[in-house]
Design a protein around this motif. Structure first.
Motif, PDB file in Angstrom:
ATOM      1  N   SER A  92       1.053  -0.954  -0.096  1.00  0.00           N
ATOM      2  CA  SER A  92      -0.100   0.098   0.062  1.00  0.00           C
ATOM      3  C   SER A  92       0.604   0.964   0.455  1.00  0.00           C
ATOM      4  N   ALA A  93       1.693   0.826   0.725  1.00  0.00           N
ATOM      5  CA  ALA A  93       2.964   2.449   0.988  1.00  0.00           C
ATOM      6  C   ALA A  93       3.418   2.708  -0.547  1.00  0.00           C
ATOM      7  N   TRP A  94       3.838   1.595  -0.850  1.00  0.00           N
ATOM      8  CA  TRP A  94       4.111   1.256  -2.227  1.00  0.00           C
ATOM      9  C   TRP A  94       4.027   2.169  -3.681  1.00  0.00           C
ATOM     10  N   MET A  95       2.208   1.519  -2.987  1.00  0.00           N
ATOM     11  CA  MET A  95       1.436   2.195  -4.302  1.00  0.00           C
ATOM     12  C   MET A  95       1.313   3.385  -4.227  1.00  0.00           C
ATOM     13  N   ALA A  96       0.577   3.614  -3.091  1.00  0.00           N
ATOM     14  CA  ALA A  96       0.539   5.463  -2.889  1.00  0.00           C
ATOM     15  C   ALA A  96       1.371   6.003  -3.143  1.00  0.00           C
ATOM     16  N   MET A  97       2.563   5.842  -3.156  1.00  0.00           N
ATOM     17  CA  MET A  97       3.701   6.861  -3.790  1.00  0.00           C
ATOM     18  C   MET A  97       3.728   6.700  -5.097  1.00  0.00           C
ATOM     19  N   PHE A  98       3.861   5.525  -5.472  1.00  0.00           N
ATOM     20  CA  PHE A  98       4.361   5.454  -6.773  1.00  0.00           C
ATOM     21  C   PHE A  98       2.918   5.686  -7.912  1.00  0.00           C
ATOM     22  N   ILE A  99       1.635   6.205  -7.574  1.00  0.00           N
ATOM     23  CA  ILE A  99      -0.140   6.899  -7.858  1.00  0.00           C
ATOM     24  C   ILE A  99       0.398   7.946  -7.447  1.00  0.00           C
ATOM     25  N   TYR A 100       0.851   9.180  -6.497  1.00  0.00           N
ATOM     26  CA  TYR A 100       1.111  10.427  -6.538  1.00  0.00           C
ATOM     27  C   TYR A 100       2.587  10.650  -8.112  1.00  0.00           C
ATOM     28  N   VAL A 101       3.486  10.087  -7.975  1.00  0.00           N
ATOM     29  CA  VAL A 101       4.867   9.856  -8.779  1.00  0.00           C
ATOM     30  C   VAL A 101       3.410   9.469 -10.637  1.00  0.00           C
ATOM     31  N   ALA A 102       3.124   8.658 -10.435  1.00  0.00           N
ATOM     32  CA  ALA A 102       1.941   8.779 -12.307  1.00  0.00           C
ATOM     33  C   ALA A 102       1.405  10.435 -12.204  1.00  0.00           C
ATOM     34  N   ILE A 103       0.356  10.658 -11.384  1.00  0.00           N
ATOM     35  CA  ILE A 103       0.029  12.173 -11.257  1.00  0.00           C
ATOM     36  C   ILE A 103       0.142  12.979 -11.507  1.00  0.00           C
ATOM     37  N   ALA A 104       1.487  13.323 -10.736  1.00  0.00           N
ATOM     38  CA  ALA A 104       2.818  14.187 -11.224  1.00  0.00           C
ATOM     39  C   ALA A 104       2.806  14.587 -12.532  1.00  0.00           C
ATOM     40  N   VAL A 105       3.662  13.139 -13.464  1.00  0.00           N
ATOM     41  CA  VAL A 105       3.990  13.149 -14.493  1.00  0.00           C
ATOM     42  C   VAL A 105       3.252  13.103 -15.140  1.00  0.00           C
ATOM     43  N   ALA A 106       1.623  12.660 -15.121  1.00  0.00           N
ATOM     44  CA  ALA A 106       0.480  13.200 -16.140  1.00  0.00           C
ATOM     45  C   ALA A 106      -0.095  14.672 -16.066  1.00  0.00           C
ATOM     46  N   SER A 107       0.240  15.857 -14.785  1.00  0.00           N
ATOM     47  CA  SER A 107      -0.275  16.852 -14.809  1.00  0.00           C
ATOM     48  C   SER A 107       1.562  17.576 -15.497  1.00  0.00           C
ATOM     49  N   ALA A 108       2.371  16.697 -15.574  1.00  0.00           N
ATOM     50  CA  ALA A 108       3.230  17.992 -16.350  1.00  0.00           C
ATOM     51  C   ALA A 108       2.755  17.560 -17.496  1.00  0.00           C
ATOM     52  N   VAL A 109       2.653  16.567 -18.154  1.00  0.00           N
ATOM     53  CA  VAL A 109       2.439  15.771 -19.704  1.00  0.00           C
ATOM     54  C   VAL A 109       0.599  17.105 -19.971  1.00  0.00           C
TER      55      VAL A 109
ATOM     56  N   GLY B   3       9.221  11.547  10.671  1.00  0.00           N
ATOM     57  CA  GLY B   3       9.246  11.179   9.184  1.00  0.00           C
ATOM     58  C   GLY B   3       9.199  10.764   8.978  1.00  0.00           C
ATOM     59  N   ARG B   4       8.619   9.420   8.479  1.00  0.00           N
ATOM     60  CA  ARG B   4       8.166   8.630   7.946  1.00  0.00           C
ATOM     61  C   ARG B   4       6.990   8.735   7.836  1.00  0.00           C
ATOM     62  N   LEU B   5       6.197   8.528   9.271  1.00  0.00           N
ATOM     63  CA  LEU B   5       4.586   8.591   9.412  1.00  0.00           C
ATOM     64  C   LEU B   5       4.166   9.975   8.793  1.00  0.00           C
ATOM     65  N   THR B   6       4.769  11.023   9.637  1.00  0.00           N
ATOM     66  CA  THR B   6       4.628  12.204   8.560  1.00  0.00           C
ATOM     67  C   THR B   6       4.604  12.733   7.531  1.00  0.00           C
ATOM     68  N   SER B   7       5.727  12.326   7.451  1.00  0.00           N
ATOM     69  CA  SER B   7       5.622  12.087   5.504  1.00  0.00           C
ATOM     70  C   SER B   7       4.595  11.483   4.685  1.00  0.00           C
ATOM     71  N   MET B   8       3.938  10.668   5.554  1.00  0.00           N
ATOM     72  CA  MET B   8       2.701   9.981   4.337  1.00  0.00           C
ATOM     73  C   MET B   8       1.731  10.862   5.570  1.00  0.00           C
ATOM     74  N   LEU B   9       1.491  10.918   6.275  1.00  0.00           N
ATOM     75  CA  LEU B   9       0.412  11.627   6.305  1.00  0.00           C
ATOM     76  C   LEU B   9       0.208  13.147   5.299  1.00  0.00           C
ATOM     77  N   ILE B  10       0.991  13.535   5.322  1.00  0.00           N
ATOM     78  CA  ILE B  10       1.502  14.891   4.408  1.00  0.00           C
ATOM     79  C   ILE B  10       1.007  14.534   2.848  1.00  0.00           C
ATOM     80  N   LEU B  11       0.673  13.168   2.736  1.00  0.00           N
ATOM     81  CA  LEU B  11       1.127  13.002   1.090  1.00  0.00           C
ATOM     82  C   LEU B  11      -0.548  12.397   1.327  1.00  0.00           C
ATOM     83  N   PHE B  12      -1.395  11.896   1.930  1.00  0.00           N
ATOM     84  CA  PHE B  12      -2.487  11.642   2.197  1.00  0.00           C
ATOM     85  C   PHE B  12      -3.383  13.257   1.861  1.00  0.00           C
ATOM     86  N   PHE B  13      -2.382  14.229   2.985  1.00  0.00           N
ATOM     87  CA  PHE B  13      -3.707  14.892   2.946  1.00  0.00           C
ATOM     88  C   PHE B  13      -3.242  15.866   1.595  1.00  0.00           C
ATOM     89  N   LEU B  14      -2.555  15.607   0.165  1.00  0.00           N
ATOM     90  CA  LEU B  14      -2.282  16.696  -0.810  1.00  0.00           C
ATOM     91  C   LEU B  14      -2.837  15.549  -1.684  1.00  0.00           C
TER      92      LEU B  14
END
Length: 240
Positions: free
Chosen positions: A59-76, A123-134
């Motif tokens: 789940s953690a891997w996918m949460a990061m992977f999907i956000y990167v995919a969104i960033a790439v799609a946004s740049a495109v 750091g790990r838990l807080t940054s993952m929470l920030i990702l959820f808020f993003l």
């Protein structure tokens, strides 16, 4: 890239691919969870609670992977104005938010017996929470404007700015003192986890990724259908 901008062509390709991806996702998840629950051994320290890992880590891997995919799609979308890029980002955001929430929830369930606390502001838990808020911010911006394109642009900018959080999630355990253990799979010197646990984890992770692909294709198709219906409604109003 622009060959796939045609909605009809994309839909035809998606219809061909979806059955195979769905079967592969079901098979991977079925095999992965069977191995994780019934074949993989318990941990000598964590006992049976180690099985939470088989949901938490993918789940953690996918949460990061999907956000990167969104960033790439946004740049495109911002640079090339690709019409399906915004839809891909829009379709991916709720799925990524779900994985981020699942990461936080399973992490808390594991942390209570192992660390003696449901939550720790490291750091790990807080940054993952920030990702959820993003993710939540991205979803909100997509629907915050009457002009849909303005919402797409605002969400795209947030996605590109927020992507800086991804390396923080990854390397926070190395940069700061933390309760969270360092990486045991994605390491330069190779995995430190035993093969009896590694293979169920990797197969389950593959299933999660294929499951995401199924969902995002279905969601993009539904967005295209909704857009077509809106266009038909506008045409009827114009005719009257």
């Amino acid at each position: 890239m622009h060959r796939f901008a045609n909605p009809a062509r994309f839909t035809r390709i998606a219809d061909r691919v979806l059955p195979f991806v769905a079967v592969a996702a079901l098979a991977s998840l079925g095999i992965g969870f069977y191995l994780a629950l019934f074949v993989a051994p318990g941990d000598y320290q964590q006992g049976e609670s180690v099985r939470i890992m088989y949901v938490h880590v993918p789940s953690a891997w996918m949460a990061m992977f999907i956000y990167v995919a969104i960033a790439v799609a946004s740049a495109v979308a911002l640079v090339w104005r690709h019409p399906l890029a915004d839809l891909a980002a829009k379709a991916s955001a709720p799925i990524g938010a779900g994985f981020a929430f699942l990461t936080l929830a399973t992490g808390s369930l594991w942390g209570r017996p192992m660390w003696g606390t449901w939550w720790e502001w490291d750091g790990r838990l807080t940054s993952m929470l920030i990702l959820f808020f993003l993710y939540l911010g991205h979803i909100a911006l997509m629907h915050a404007f009457e002009d849909q394109q303005r919402g797409y642009r605002a969400a795209a900018v947030l996605a590109l700015v927020g992507v800086i959080n991804i390396p923080i999630i990854k390397f926070s355990v190395d940069w700061w003192s933390t309760l969270h253990q360092p990486a045991s799979v994605l390491r330069l010197d190779g995995p430190t986890i035993h093969a009896s646990m590694l293979w169920p984890l990797l197969i389950t992770a593959l299933g999660f990724k294929l499951y995401y692909l199924v969902l995002v294709l279905l969601r993009i198709k539904s967005e295209l259908i909704a857009a077509r219906l809106r266009a038909l409604d506008l045409a009827k109003l114009s005719a009257t």
